[in-house]
Design a protein around this motif. Structure first.
Motif, PDB file in Angstrom:
ATOM      1  N   ASP A  14       0.361 -14.473  -4.102  1.00  0.00           N
ATOM      2  CA  ASP A  14      -0.520 -13.326  -4.741  1.00  0.00           C
ATOM      3  C   ASP A  14      -1.393 -12.649  -3.942  1.00  0.00           C
ATOM      4  N   LEU A  15      -1.856 -13.043  -2.916  1.00  0.00           N
ATOM      5  CA  LEU A  15      -2.503 -12.476  -1.989  1.00  0.00           C
ATOM      6  C   LEU A  15      -1.756 -11.027  -1.339  1.00  0.00           C
ATOM      7  N   VAL A  16      -0.855 -11.561  -0.928  1.00  0.00           N
ATOM      8  CA  VAL A  16       0.538 -10.472  -0.483  1.00  0.00           C
ATOM      9  C   VAL A  16       0.608  -9.538  -1.552  1.00  0.00           C
ATOM     10  N   ASP A  17       1.022  -9.854  -2.575  1.00  0.00           N
ATOM     11  CA  ASP A  17       1.344  -9.020  -3.670  1.00  0.00           C
ATOM     12  C   ASP A  17       0.402  -7.996  -3.965  1.00  0.00           C
ATOM     13  N   LYS A  18      -1.029  -8.515  -4.121  1.00  0.00           N
ATOM     14  CA  LYS A  18      -2.028  -7.542  -4.222  1.00  0.00           C
ATOM     15  C   LYS A  18      -2.624  -6.776  -3.268  1.00  0.00           C
ATOM     16  N   MET A  19      -2.460  -7.440  -2.060  1.00  0.00           N
ATOM     17  CA  MET A  19      -2.932  -6.644  -1.067  1.00  0.00           C
ATOM     18  C   MET A  19      -1.951  -5.507  -0.502  1.00  0.00           C
ATOM     19  N   LEU A  20      -0.647  -5.635  -0.768  1.00  0.00           N
ATOM     20  CA  LEU A  20       0.362  -4.681  -0.383  1.00  0.00           C
ATOM     21  C   LEU A  20       0.201  -3.628  -1.252  1.00  0.00           C
ATOM     22  N   MET A  21      -0.050  -3.761  -2.420  1.00  0.00           N
ATOM     23  CA  MET A  21      -0.197  -2.706  -3.647  1.00  0.00           C
ATOM     24  C   MET A  21      -1.485  -1.998  -3.141  1.00  0.00           C
ATOM     25  N   LEU A  22      -2.421  -2.691  -2.854  1.00  0.00           N
ATOM     26  CA  LEU A  22      -3.771  -2.041  -2.385  1.00  0.00           C
ATOM     27  C   LEU A  22      -3.637  -1.038  -1.200  1.00  0.00           C
ATOM     28  N   ILE A  23      -2.732  -1.606  -0.274  1.00  0.00           N
ATOM     29  CA  ILE A  23      -2.567  -0.947   1.008  1.00  0.00           C
ATOM     30  C   ILE A  23      -1.847   0.313   0.713  1.00  0.00           C
ATOM     31  N   LYS A  24      -0.830   0.199   0.072  1.00  0.00           N
ATOM     32  CA  LYS A  24      -0.145   1.418  -0.256  1.00  0.00           C
ATOM     33  C   LYS A  24      -1.018   2.404  -0.920  1.00  0.00           C
ATOM     34  N   GLU A  25      -1.643   1.794  -2.083  1.00  0.00           N
ATOM     35  CA  GLU A  25      -2.625   3.039  -2.904  1.00  0.00           C
ATOM     36  C   GLU A  25      -3.576   3.436  -1.895  1.00  0.00           C
ATOM     37  N   GLU A  26      -4.219   2.672  -1.087  1.00  0.00           N
ATOM     38  CA  GLU A  26      -5.357   3.574  -0.213  1.00  0.00           C
ATOM     39  C   GLU A  26      -4.712   4.288   0.815  1.00  0.00           C
ATOM     40  N   LEU A  27      -3.498   4.030   1.272  1.00  0.00           N
ATOM     41  CA  LEU A  27      -2.929   5.023   2.214  1.00  0.00           C
ATOM     42  C   LEU A  27      -2.490   6.230   1.618  1.00  0.00           C
ATOM     43  N   HIS A  28      -2.283   6.034   0.366  1.00  0.00           N
ATOM     44  CA  HIS A  28      -1.826   7.412  -0.588  1.00  0.00           C
ATOM     45  C   HIS A  28      -3.323   8.099  -0.705  1.00  0.00           C
ATOM     46  N   HIS A  29      -4.194   7.403  -0.931  1.00  0.00           N
ATOM     47  CA  HIS A  29      -5.612   8.225  -1.197  1.00  0.00           C
ATOM     48  C   HIS A  29      -5.955   8.955   0.008  1.00  0.00           C
TER      49      HIS A  29
END
Ligand SMILES: [Fe+2]
Ligand SMILES: [Fe+2]
Length: 260
Positions: free
Chosen positions: A114-129
């Motif tokens: 769960d940690l990996v799934d949520k953090m990978l999604m977050l990383i993708k979004e932050e790098l897009h921002h």
């Protein structure tokens, strides 16, 4: 969901509102470069904190190296002033094969996934921002320059417990506060900016609100049923509110009450 509904849980989670004096300062056209540059750096830091968590707690060495190479062009831009929008666009995207560290404990591995799934999604979004902020800066001729970090994140991280799993719980709670505050400030600042920036800041609210919820949900999950983390959440809420409301001579995206 309306912006008001999106913001309601965030407003009740945060123990203080952004002071009007900070908004007035941030809305001044001459402060736009510092706001955008600091915002750009914050997006990288948000992604890095998530990367740090999964490298430390969740994934194997090979996956860790893949993550590091994914971050490299963004870090080269910020720390070495190398590259530009085109470099970032051509940089390799993260492959899906992130492998978890071996674990013998079933409950632990459910949390880890769960940690990996949520953090990978977050990383993708932050790098897009990050890419979006840099695009805005490039279009407006605002040049990136290295600026020092404000006191905000450090001011919370110095209270992190030194033993596990409490240290991880504290870091997740701090993550929730940083995301919640960013969301609150984007919403507050947006109406004072020109149309394009207003739209951009409003477009960030949904993902930042989700990041706040994800961090909080992970903190509750790792703590488990036997551990009540309400007091810890309250504690960091107080530290955070103090950093936001007390006088701060260094004007940044997460700074306190400006001294003018
Ligand atoms: Fe972001
Ligand atoms: Fe975020």
């Amino acid at each position: 969901m309306s912006v008001e509904n999106l913001l309601a849980p965030i407003k009740s989670f945060l123990q203080s509102e952004t002071p009007q004096t900070w908004i007035d300062q941030a809305a001044k056209p001459e402060n736009l470069p510092v706001i955008l540059i600091d915002h750009l750096i914050c997006e990288l830091k948000a992604a890095q904190s998530a990367m740090f968590l999964i490298r430390k707690y969740a994934i194997d060495k090979n996956s860790s190296n893949k993550l590091l190479s994914w971050f490299k062009p963004y870090e080269d831009f910020i720390y070495k002033k190398q590259g530009d929008l085109a470099t970032l666009e051509q940089s390799p995207k993260l492959s899906k094969d992130i492998v978890l560290k071996a674990t013998t404990n079933g409950a632990q591995s459910v949390f880890t996934q769960d940690l990996v799934d949520k953090m990978l999604m977050l990383i993708k979004e932050e790098l897009h921002h990050f890419y979006q902020v840099l695009e805005i800066m490039t279009n407006r001729g605002i040049e990136y320059q290295n600026i020092t970090a404000g006191r905000y994140a450090k001011g919370m991280l110095k209270h992190v417990t030194t033993y596990e799993p409490n240290a991880l719980i504290d870091k997740l709670i701090i993550g929730a506060y940083i995301e919640a505050r960013s969301c609150e400030r984007f919403a507050k600042l947006a109406p004072h900016l020109d149309d394009d920036l207003n739209k951009f800041y409003v477009s960030l609210l949904r993902s930042e609100a989700r990041h706040y919820q994800d961090y909080l949900a992970l903190a509750v999950k790792i703590a488990g049923e036997e551990k009540d983390i309400r007091e810890r959440i309250e504690y960091f809420g107080k530290v955070e509110a103090e950093l936001i409301s007390s006088p701060d001579e260094d004007f940044k995206f997460h700074s306190g009450t400006p001294i003018s």
